[in-house]
Design a protein around this motif. Structure first.
Motif, PDB file in Angstrom:
ATOM      1  N   HIS A 289     -51.188-118.486-107.747  1.00 48.39           N
ATOM      2  CA  HIS A 289     -50.035-117.735-108.218  1.00 48.39           C
ATOM      3  C   HIS A 289     -50.370-116.960-109.487  1.00 48.39           C
ATOM      4  CE1 HIS A 289     -47.383-120.870-105.965  1.00 48.39           C
ATOM      5  NE2 HIS A 289     -47.826-119.918-105.156  1.00 48.39           N
ATOM      6  N   TRP A 321     -42.675-113.797-116.672  1.00 46.86           N
ATOM      7  CA  TRP A 321     -42.479-114.017-115.237  1.00 46.86           C
ATOM      8  C   TRP A 321     -42.987-115.403-114.839  1.00 46.86           C
ATOM      9  CZ3 TRP A 321     -45.125-110.471-111.010  1.00 46.86           C
ATOM     10  CH2 TRP A 321     -44.680-110.866-109.734  1.00 46.86           C
ATOM     11  N   TRP A 325     -40.701-118.360-113.402  1.00 48.02           N
ATOM     12  CA  TRP A 325     -41.005-118.836-112.047  1.00 48.02           C
ATOM     13  C   TRP A 325     -41.035-120.371-112.042  1.00 48.02           C
ATOM     14  CZ3 TRP A 325     -45.720-116.715-108.756  1.00 48.02           C
ATOM     15  CH2 TRP A 325     -45.617-117.212-107.439  1.00 48.02           C
ATOM     16  N   LEU A 331     -39.620-117.467-106.884  1.00 46.06           N
ATOM     17  CA  LEU A 331     -40.463-116.300-107.151  1.00 46.06           C
ATOM     18  C   LEU A 331     -39.640-115.037-107.354  1.00 46.06           C
ATOM     19  CD1 LEU A 331     -43.059-114.567-107.139  1.00 46.06           C
ATOM     20  CD2 LEU A 331     -43.013-114.677-104.635  1.00 46.06           C
ATOM     21  N   SER A 334     -37.176-114.928-110.512  1.00 46.87           N
ATOM     22  CA  SER A 334     -37.941-114.873-111.757  1.00 46.87           C
ATOM     23  C   SER A 334     -38.534-113.489-111.963  1.00 46.87           C
ATOM     24  CB  SER A 334     -39.052-115.927-111.751  1.00 46.87           C
ATOM     25  OG  SER A 334     -39.954-115.722-110.673  1.00 46.87           O
TER      26      SER A 334
END
Length: 391
Positions: A289, A321, A325, A331, A334
């Motif tokens: 991620h 972000w 998250w 996802l 955020s």
């Protein structure tokens, strides 16, 4: 009695008598030499694997100081940039300008270098409201008496601190012209804007006891950050900035601060995410991620460099972000709150495309973005018409 206490005692004794510029300079050097230091290899201090050519060992003060910034162990330094800044400082440059896009880490670079060097610093953020009194001080009334006070810059100049001026381009041009003597590294400055007592003998203007004359401390440095380099801009992104006098700019050593390389940005983002997860007791972010967030940022930056986007994506935005998250556990939401909402309308379209490219699916917008006012109005009006017909 320690050497440091001796230095203070000697200083107190001398201030009772007439002080010359040479006296002040000698006292400053005496105070510096009395502080305990540890000599550390520069590359070890900043976490590099190889020596920084020409830099060698650096003195690191071992006494704590409240104005030394806190170390961020996850900060990633540029080896070349750090080396050149250190050599410039070592060579006597006292005015350094860092120029770069938003979120490239200009201010963080200054604070984290000073954290490693254990060097105290103070700062001020520029604006159109800042004038020479904020930087150089003024006369004021205290307890019924006239008192001379320093500004942030003159205090740092006198005491041997680093002064950081953020957002230099927001200052009115004439303000910087007024500190040309400091910018060019003069060893003594005269604060004539305080006013001159007409009864004073002209020879007394250089009396360092009089308050108008300040002797530069050898440890003083001025750092400034700027998005534009103080140059003329027609770009709407730099609304509120001012072009600075070219003579002012020429007195500063200027460095460009770029975005981190992708691998460095991933390392910095992962470190920040791990620290946030630990502090908030959240599940840490997966490295895949982290890579996706950085990929999104670089896709957008490429679009900006090709003039397809109006603005850029900064490290602080993908950092926000990542934090959201982990906190939201979502996802899409955020991304919208951390990045999407801040974008220009045309950039939002581009953001949707890059999001889909990175995550292999379309962004699911929250309800406040899912329908336009027109869509909601049309639906409501149709429902009313149907209700009226039924009645």
């Amino acid at each position: 009695m320690t050497n440091a206490n001796n230095a203070v005692t000697n200083t107190e004794a001398k201030t009772a008598a007439f002080l010359t510029v040479a006296d002040i300079q000698a006292m400053n050097m005496e105070a510096i030499s009395s502080q305990p230091v540890e000599m550390v290899a520069a590359h070890e201090l900043f976490g590099f694997s190889t020596e920084l050519k020409g830099v060698g060992l650096l003195p690191v003060f071992t006494d704590s100081h409240p104005l030394v910034p806190k170390i961020n162990n996850d900060h990633v330094f540029s080896e070349s940039l750090v080396r050149r800044i250190l050599l410039s400082m070592k060579g006597g440059d006292s005015s350094i300008l860092l120029v770069g896009d938003k979120g490239t880490g200009k201010s963080s670079l200054v604070t984290q270098m000073h954290a490693r060097l254990t060097k105290p610093m103070i700062g001020i953020t520029g604006s159109n409201g800042i004038d020479d009194t904020h930087l150089l001080g003024c006369k004021t009334i205290k307890g019924g008496d006239v008192k001379e006070v320093d500004g942030v810059l003159s205090y740092a100049y006198r005491k041997g601190l680093t002064c950081l001026i953020d957002e230099l381009c927001t200052l009115r041009p004439g303000v910087l012209v007024g500190i040309n003597d400091i910018l060019q590294g003069d060893g003594v400055i005269n604060l004539k804007h305080h006013g001159i007592d007409p009864s004073l003998d002209p020879r007394a203007l250089l009396d360092v006891n009089g308050g108008m004359t300040i002797v530069k401390h050898p440890m003083f440095r001025l750092f400034a950050t700027d998005n534009t380099g103080g140059k003329q801009q027609r770009d709407a992104r730099f609304s509120g900035t001012n072009a600075q006098n070219s003579a002012v700019r020429s007195r500063m050593t200027s460095f460009t601060v770029p975005f981190m390389a992708p691998e460095q940005e991933m390392a910095a983002l992962q470190g920040s995410a791990n620290a946030y997860a630990n502090a908030k007791k959240l599940t840490a972010m997966d490295t895949m991620h982290t890579r996706q967030l950085v990929e999104f940022a670089f896709r957008f930056r490429k679009s900006f460099s090709m003039e397809e986007a109006c603005d850029n994506i900064s490290f602080r935005e993908i950092q926000r972000w990542a934090h959201k998250w982990m906190m939201y556990g979502d996802l899409d939401e955020s991304f919208v709150d951390a990045v999407y909402n801040n974008l220009e309308e045309t950039d939002r379209v581009l953001a949707l495309e890059h999001f889909e490219s990175v995550f292999a699916r379309k962004l699911i917008l929250p309800e406040e973005h899912a329908f336009s006012v027109g869509d909601v109005a049309d639906k409501f009006i149709k429902a009313n018409i149907a209700t009226n017909k039924a009645a």
